[in-house]
Design a protein around this motif. Structure first.
Motif, PDB file in Angstrom:
ATOM      1  N   GLY A 106       0.801  -1.221   0.000  1.00 15.15           N
ATOM      2  CA  GLY A 106       0.000   0.000   0.000  1.00 15.15           C
ATOM      3  C   GLY A 106       0.835   1.272   0.000  1.00 15.15           C
ATOM      4  N   LYS A 107       2.088   1.160  -0.430  1.00 14.54           N
ATOM      5  CA  LYS A 107       2.994   2.318  -0.417  1.00 14.54           C
ATOM      6  C   LYS A 107       2.538   3.416  -1.380  1.00 14.54           C
ATOM      7  CE  LYS A 107       6.417  -0.388  -1.510  1.00 14.54           C
ATOM      8  NZ  LYS A 107       5.628  -1.648  -1.448  1.00 14.54           N
ATOM      9  N   SER A 108       2.203   3.034  -2.594  1.00 15.90           N
ATOM     10  CA  SER A 108       1.803   4.027  -3.593  1.00 15.90           C
ATOM     11  C   SER A 108       0.504   4.717  -3.195  1.00 15.90           C
ATOM     12  CB  SER A 108       1.652   3.361  -4.968  1.00 15.90           C
ATOM     13  OG  SER A 108       2.884   2.817  -5.401  1.00 15.90           O
ATOM     14  N   SER A 109      -0.435   3.962  -2.669  1.00 14.05           N
ATOM     15  CA  SER A 109      -1.692   4.563  -2.214  1.00 14.05           C
ATOM     16  C   SER A 109      -1.432   5.576  -1.109  1.00 14.05           C
ATOM     17  CB  SER A 109      -2.643   3.472  -1.703  1.00 14.05           C
ATOM     18  OG  SER A 109      -3.012   2.602  -2.747  1.00 14.05           O
ATOM     19  N   LEU A 110      -0.519   5.245  -0.206  1.00 15.08           N
ATOM     20  CA  LEU A 110      -0.181   6.151   0.894  1.00 15.08           C
ATOM     21  C   LEU A 110       0.449   7.438   0.360  1.00 15.08           C
ATOM     22  CD1 LEU A 110       0.137   6.908   3.850  1.00 15.08           C
ATOM     23  CD2 LEU A 110       2.235   5.527   3.921  1.00 15.08           C
ATOM     24  N   ILE A 111       1.387   7.314  -0.591  1.00 12.80           N
ATOM     25  CA  ILE A 111       2.018   8.493  -1.188  1.00 12.80           C
ATOM     26  C   ILE A 111       0.960   9.417  -1.785  1.00 12.80           C
ATOM     27  CG2 ILE A 111       3.387   9.248  -3.166  1.00 12.80           C
ATOM     28  CD1 ILE A 111       5.420   8.315  -1.480  1.00 12.80           C
ATOM     29  N   ASN A 112       0.045   8.848  -2.560  1.00 13.63           N
ATOM     30  CA  ASN A 112      -0.983   9.664  -3.217  1.00 13.63           C
ATOM     31  C   ASN A 112      -1.847  10.403  -2.206  1.00 13.63           C
ATOM     32  OD1 ASN A 112      -0.080   8.833  -5.746  1.00 13.63           O
ATOM     33  ND2 ASN A 112      -1.556   7.161  -5.903  1.00 13.63           N
ATOM     34  N   VAL A 113      -2.146   9.753  -1.090  1.00  8.67           N
ATOM     35  CA  VAL A 113      -2.951  10.398  -0.044  1.00  8.67           C
ATOM     36  C   VAL A 113      -2.163  11.514   0.622  1.00  8.67           C
ATOM     37  CG1 VAL A 113      -4.047  10.039   2.211  1.00  8.67           C
ATOM     38  CG2 VAL A 113      -4.402   8.382   0.380  1.00  8.67           C
ATOM     39  N   LEU A 114      -0.894  11.258   0.932  1.00  7.50           N
ATOM     40  CA  LEU A 114      -0.068  12.263   1.607  1.00  7.50           C
ATOM     41  C   LEU A 114       0.174  13.490   0.727  1.00  7.50           C
ATOM     42  CD1 LEU A 114       2.554   9.896   3.296  1.00  7.50           C
ATOM     43  CD2 LEU A 114       0.852  11.301   4.484  1.00  7.50           C
ATOM     44  N   VAL A 115       0.324  13.265  -0.569  1.00  9.76           N
ATOM     45  CA  VAL A 115       0.600  14.363  -1.489  1.00  9.76           C
ATOM     46  C   VAL A 115      -0.700  15.034  -1.959  1.00  9.76           C
ATOM     47  CG1 VAL A 115       1.686  14.935  -3.721  1.00  9.76           C
ATOM     48  CG2 VAL A 115       2.741  13.273  -2.225  1.00  9.76           C
ATOM     49  N   LYS A 116      -1.831  14.327  -1.735  1.00  5.64           N
ATOM     50  CA  LYS A 116      -3.145  14.823  -2.177  1.00  5.64           C
ATOM     51  C   LYS A 116      -3.166  15.010  -3.696  1.00  5.64           C
ATOM     52  CE  LYS A 116      -3.966  17.130   2.257  1.00  5.64           C
ATOM     53  NZ  LYS A 116      -2.741  16.609   2.890  1.00  5.64           N
ATOM     54  N   ASN A 117      -2.500  14.085  -4.356  1.00  5.40           N
ATOM     55  CA  ASN A 117      -2.391  14.108  -5.807  1.00  5.40           C
ATOM     56  C   ASN A 117      -1.961  12.726  -6.260  1.00  5.40           C
ATOM     57  OD1 ASN A 117      -1.919  15.007  -8.548  1.00  5.40           O
ATOM     58  ND2 ASN A 117      -1.605  17.054  -7.691  1.00  5.40           N
ATOM     59  N   LYS A 118      -2.420  12.300  -7.419  1.00  5.24           N
ATOM     60  CA  LYS A 118      -2.003  10.988  -7.894  1.00  5.24           C
ATOM     61  C   LYS A 118      -0.668  11.104  -8.620  1.00  5.24           C
ATOM     62  CE  LYS A 118      -3.347   6.870 -10.438  1.00  5.24           C
ATOM     63  NZ  LYS A 118      -4.343   6.207 -11.297  1.00  5.24           N
ATOM     64  N   VAL A 119       0.397  10.731  -7.928  1.00  3.51           N
ATOM     65  CA  VAL A 119       1.733  10.775  -8.525  1.00  3.51           C
ATOM     66  C   VAL A 119       2.264   9.369  -8.790  1.00  3.51           C
ATOM     67  CG1 VAL A 119       2.320  12.995  -7.498  1.00  3.51           C
ATOM     68  CG2 VAL A 119       2.851  10.903  -6.245  1.00  3.51           C
TER      69      VAL A 119
ATOM     70  N   TYR B  75       8.986  10.351  -6.671  1.00  2.00           N
ATOM     71  CA  TYR B  75       8.862  11.377  -5.644  1.00  2.00           C
ATOM     72  C   TYR B  75       7.453  11.964  -5.665  1.00  2.00           C
ATOM     73  CZ  TYR B  75      13.998  11.608  -5.130  1.00  2.00           C
ATOM     74  OH  TYR B  75      15.313  11.316  -4.895  1.00  2.00           O
ATOM     75  N   GLY B  76       6.859  12.056  -4.488  1.00  8.62           N
ATOM     76  CA  GLY B  76       5.619  12.796  -4.297  1.00  8.62           C
ATOM     77  C   GLY B  76       5.929  13.964  -3.378  1.00  8.62           C
ATOM     78  N   ILE B  77       5.719  15.176  -3.849  1.00 10.44           N
ATOM     79  CA  ILE B  77       6.188  16.364  -3.126  1.00 10.44           C
ATOM     80  C   ILE B  77       5.012  17.128  -2.554  1.00 10.44           C
ATOM     81  CG2 ILE B  77       7.518  18.502  -3.341  1.00 10.44           C
ATOM     82  CD1 ILE B  77       8.679  16.939  -5.980  1.00 10.44           C
ATOM     83  N   SER B  78       5.065  17.370  -1.241  1.00  9.68           N
ATOM     84  CA  SER B  78       3.993  18.078  -0.540  1.00  9.68           C
ATOM     85  C   SER B  78       4.571  19.310   0.144  1.00  9.68           C
ATOM     86  CB  SER B  78       3.344  17.155   0.487  1.00  9.68           C
ATOM     87  OG  SER B  78       2.408  17.862   1.281  1.00  9.68           O
TER      88      SER B  78
ATOM     89  N   GLU C  94      -2.472  12.129  11.757  1.00  5.19           N
ATOM     90  CA  GLU C  94      -1.490  11.925  12.824  1.00  5.19           C
ATOM     91  C   GLU C  94      -0.121  11.553  12.258  1.00  5.19           C
ATOM     92  OE1 GLU C  94      -0.783   9.227  16.874  1.00  5.19           O
ATOM     93  OE2 GLU C  94      -2.574   8.917  15.642  1.00  5.19           O
ATOM     94  N   LEU C  95      -0.115  10.683  11.256  1.00  4.70           N
ATOM     95  CA  LEU C  95       1.141  10.311  10.589  1.00  4.70           C
ATOM     96  C   LEU C  95       1.781  11.533   9.943  1.00  4.70           C
ATOM     97  CD1 LEU C  95       3.174   8.191   9.478  1.00  4.70           C
ATOM     98  CD2 LEU C  95       1.590   7.833   7.566  1.00  4.70           C
ATOM     99  N   GLU C  96       0.968  12.315   9.257  1.00  9.28           N
ATOM    100  CA  GLU C  96       1.445  13.507   8.551  1.00  9.28           C
ATOM    101  C   GLU C  96       2.059  14.519   9.526  1.00  9.28           C
ATOM    102  OE1 GLU C  96      -0.551  15.514   4.625  1.00  9.28           O
ATOM    103  OE2 GLU C  96      -1.788  15.314   6.419  1.00  9.28           O
ATOM    104  N   LEU C  97       1.395  14.768  10.629  1.00  8.79           N
ATOM    105  CA  LEU C  97       1.887  15.733  11.616  1.00  8.79           C
ATOM    106  C   LEU C  97       3.198  15.270  12.242  1.00  8.79           C
ATOM    107  CD1 LEU C  97      -1.468  16.735  13.381  1.00  8.79           C
ATOM    108  CD2 LEU C  97      -0.079  18.152  11.850  1.00  8.79           C
ATOM    109  N   THR C  98       3.300  13.977  12.493  1.00  8.70           N
ATOM    110  CA  THR C  98       4.535  13.433  13.071  1.00  8.70           C
ATOM    111  C   THR C  98       5.704  13.607  12.118  1.00  8.70           C
ATOM    112  OG1 THR C  98       3.253  11.803  14.331  1.00  8.70           O
ATOM    113  CG2 THR C  98       5.605  11.383  14.086  1.00  8.70           C
ATOM    114  N   ILE C  99       5.474  13.343  10.830  1.00  8.21           N
ATOM    115  CA  ILE C  99       6.532  13.505   9.824  1.00  8.21           C
ATOM    116  C   ILE C  99       6.972  14.966   9.758  1.00  8.21           C
ATOM    117  CG2 ILE C  99       7.022  13.435   7.343  1.00  8.21           C
ATOM    118  CD1 ILE C  99       5.211  10.924   7.227  1.00  8.21           C
ATOM    119  N   ARG C 100       6.028  15.870   9.763  1.00  5.55           N
ATOM    120  CA  ARG C 100       6.365  17.303   9.674  1.00  5.55           C
ATOM    121  C   ARG C 100       7.240  17.747  10.846  1.00  5.55           C
ATOM    122  NH1 ARG C 100       0.353  19.577   7.981  1.00  5.55           N
ATOM    123  NH2 ARG C 100       0.412  18.907   5.788  1.00  5.55           N
ATOM    124  N   LYS C 101       6.956  17.217  12.022  1.00  2.00           N
ATOM    125  CA  LYS C 101       7.737  17.587  13.212  1.00  2.00           C
ATOM    126  C   LYS C 101       9.176  17.076  13.123  1.00  2.00           C
ATOM    127  CE  LYS C 101       3.774  17.699  16.375  1.00  2.00           C
ATOM    128  NZ  LYS C 101       3.096  17.008  17.505  1.00  2.00           N
TER     129      LYS C 101
END
Length: 298
Positions: free
Chosen positions: A20-33, A48-51, A166-173
């Motif tokens: 589920g890596k690619s699906s996760l990337i697309n969700v995190l980037v909010k774009n289908k990359v 690379y998926g850039i956010s 929660e995952l997104e916020l942790t990564i940003r920190k």
């Protein structure tokens, strides 16, 4: 925004095939990359998926699924790409499919990430499949020997987006003060022709069965924009070559009376038109090259 106030980091998204890596990337980037299918080895290269969020730039690296015992040059290349992505990353997210929680690749990748000395997170994906969420506790407990070196375990669903924030916020920190690597509004490092090829390859993966999708490649040979003289709207014209290894594979790609390749072309064209908000003209043909894999990945 000055470079001194910017934060940036490379986040390697690694895991077993089809975790589920690619699906996760697309969700995190909010774009289908990254293209997605239910077949292993859909991802062949680092994508690379850039956010960008305020002064933060997160560069997520979608990697091929970790192949434990490569059988050919493509699988060897994918295994090497996965490991190299970890070595160059600032943070790693090891993606574990809860239904395959004890796949050997999971522990291997966790240990490799910890060895690199980078913050390591675990994303437990496809939790929608488990109605009884209490089952997650013993799963997490099974990694107790590595727990002290893991930032946290994050049960997530790419379908409902549960746990994503929660995952997104942790990564940003965890991002460090660094100048942005990519300009704002960039969503991927892939060239335009490669993104077009990937769309068609995804549709082929979804339309074919058994080993055939793994044995083919898609190359965008030519593309250009042209303005329609009558309505003045821009149109995208694309020519692509689907490369297979054997005559039998070509017949399967074409389908009876060419039905399958026409269907694939229709699906690809629809997605391209939706992505670029234009009329697209797509021309597909199939060729045989028994050594394409060795030439591309050997």
């Amino acid at each position: 925004m000055t470079s001194s106030s910017q934060f940036c980091g490379l986040i390697a998204i690694v895991g077993a095939p089809n975790a589920g890596k690619s699906s996760l990337i697309n969700v995190l980037v909010k774009n289908k990359v990254a293209i997605v299918s239910d077949k292993p080895h859909t991802t062949r290269q680092a994508v690379y998926g850039i956010s960008c969020h305020e002064n933060l730039q997160s560069i997520f690296i979608d990697t091929p699924g970790m192949v434990l015992t490569p059988q050919d040059s493509l699988q060897t290349y994918m295994r090497k790409t996965s490991r190299q992505s970890l070595k160059g990353a600032d943070i790693s997210v090891v993606v574990i499919d809860v239904d395959r929680a004890h796949h050997k690749a999971n522990r291997l990748l966790l240990k490799e990430s910890i060895k690199q000395g980078i913050p390591t997170l675990v994303a437990l994906t496809k939790i929608d499949n488990w109605k009884d969420k209490s089952r997650l506790l013993p799963l997490i407990e099974s990694y107790r020997d590595l727990e002290s070196d893991i930032v946290g375990f994050f049960p997530i669903s790419c379908h409902s987006h549960q746990g994503i924030e929660e995952l997104e916020l942790t990564i940003r920190k965890l991002l460090s003060p660094n100048s942005w690597i990519f300009p704002p509004n960039t969503v991927t490092q892939l060239s335009f022709d490669v993104t077009l090829s990937e769309i068609t390859r995804e549709k082929l993966f979804l339309s074919l069965h058994q080993e055939i999708p793994y044995k083919l490649n898609v190359v965008t040979e030519k593309w250009y924009w042209r303005k329609n003289k009558r309505n003045k709207q821009k149109e995208l014209w694309i020519w692509q070559n689907i490369v297979v290894e054997k005559e039998g594979q070509k017949k399967l790609v074409l389908g009876q009376d060419g039905r399958r390749i026409r269907h694939v072309g229709l699906l690809s064209r629809e997605e391209i038109q939706n992505q670029h908000q234009c009329i697209a003209h797509l021309f597909l043909h199939v060729t045989i090259n028994a050594t394409w894999m060795e030439r591309c990945y050997g």
